[in-house]
Design a protein around this motif. Structure first.
Motif: not given
Length: 397
Positions: A53-66
């Motif tokens: 979940e943290a990785d998914a959240r991290m990826m979502a966070l990275i995507a949101a950041q991008t």
């Protein structure tokens, strides 16, 4: 050394009525370790799920950041464009405002300069008026010093009266300080038309009594000063009637000149008895304005007398003018008759010239080769009329 009893039934602990054997302990320990293992495994699973979940959240966070970076870049471009447009608009408005402010300041400066110029002009007018007021104050002080002396006061009244008369009448129609047959010398005499007696004007008004009335501090002193002024006026009226009213030499009426309109009004308002006494003595009290009006009436009378004196000359000139007009009318009528005769001759000449033109046209229309020449017709009447016209014109000249 004794061997250790490792049987499962071996009693290890006794708690009240409960006996715990080694089997019980091992069973409890195995259960404990199983539970711990299960808890550990479930913890690892939960940790894995949490890591996923943290990785998914991290990826979502990275995507949101991008995506946020893209949006921020877009916003930066939009803000940059808007800022440039805003800066341009602000610069235009600032330029327009600067121009309007400059124009307004220029107009305000011009208006300020104009107001300052007008203010300077008004200040100059005020300075001139102040100078005039100061000069007038000096003149009033001088006038007060003049009126304080009887001789100079009489000269002041005499001067004002002479100025009014000299401005209103032509030279030779008046005289100052002339001597009458009884030896008296009035201030002014005015020559009347048709050899009528002269009109006498006196300018020696008793101003001491009037000044005493003005200077009285209480009603009693004012009353005494009024009585004294009344007596002075009666004496002066009697002197004018006795000295200046000479039958056959002066008019039956004389003028008593008062050099102030206010004094004249006060006399008629508060000293009616003096005015009536002057009328009975055929003395007319006049102010500067009344004297000016009287002089204008006398001037009109003198002008009318001069016109009557010149009436016979005007009548003779009119008679001669009518004779000249009669002669001019006769000559114009003769000239009109000559013109009528000349016009008749000119009309006859025009008739003859028309006939000649028509005959010339017919001659041009003839065929000279087929027919012989037509004998010329006689034109003596035209020549005779032209000669008569020349002779008549010469005779008229």
């Amino acid at each position: 050394m004794q061997p250790i009893d490792l049987s499962l039934d071996r009693t290890l602990f006794i708690f009240g009525n409960q006996t715990l054997s080694l089997g019980h302990v091992l069973l409890a320990a195995g259960l404990f370790f199983g539970i711990v293992l299960l808890v550990f495994i479930s913890g690892l699973r939960r940790a894995g799920r949490r890591a996923e979940e943290a990785d998914a959240r991290m990826m979502a966070l990275i995507a949101a950041q991008t995506e946020m970076k893209g949006r921020i870049a877009t916003l930066a471009d939009v803000f940059g464009t808007r800022q440039s447009e805003l800066n341009q608009s602000i610069n235009q408005r600032i330029d327009g405002m600067t121009h309007r402010i400059g124009t307004s300041i220029t107009e305000q400066t011009k208006a300020t300069h104009e107001n300052l110029r007008r203010l300077q002009e008004r200040l100059a007018v005020i300075d001139t008026a102040q100078s005039n007021i100061q000069s007038l104050a000096k003149d009033m002080a001088g006038l007060q010093s003049i009126l304080s002396n009887k001789q100079t006061r009489g000269a002041f009244g005499q001067s004002r009266m002479e100025t009014i008369i000299a401005d209103g009448l032509p030279m030779g129609a008046y005289a100052f300080q002339t001597t009458l047959s009884n030896g008296s010398r009035p201030d002014c005499t005015i020559r009347m038309p048709n050899d009528q007696p002269v009109l006498v004007i006196d300018a020696k008004f008793p101003l001491e009594g009037w000044n005493a009335i003005r200077a009285a501090a209480d009603p009693e002193k004012a009353k005494l000063a009024s009585q004294q002024f009344r007596r002075d006026m009666e004496v002066h009226i009697r002197d004018i009637a006795g000295k200046y009213l000479i039958p056959g030499e002066t008019q039956e009426t004389a003028f008593l000149f008062v050099p102030s309109e206010s004094i004249f009004a006060e006399i008629h308002e508060h000293f009616e008895a003096i005015v009536q006494r002057a009328h009975r003595a055929r003395i007319v009290i006049v102010s500067p304005s009344l004297l000016m009006l009287s002089i204008q009436v006398i001037q009109a009378i003198l002008r009318d007398a001069r016109m009557r004196e010149q009436a016979h000359l005007i009548q003779g000139e009119v008679v001669r003018l009518m004779e000249d007009l009669t002669r001019l009318d006769e000559r114009v009528r003769k000239l009109h008759g000559h013109f009528l005769t000349t016009q008749k001759d000119v009309d006859d000449i025009l008739i003859s010239s028309d006939k000649l033109k028509r005959r010339g046209s017919r001659i041009e229309a003839l065929d000279l080769a087929a027919a012989g020449p037509e004998p010329a017709k006689e034109t003596k009447p035209f020549d005779n009329r032209l000669g008569q016209l020349k002779l008549r014109v010469v005779d008229e000249d």
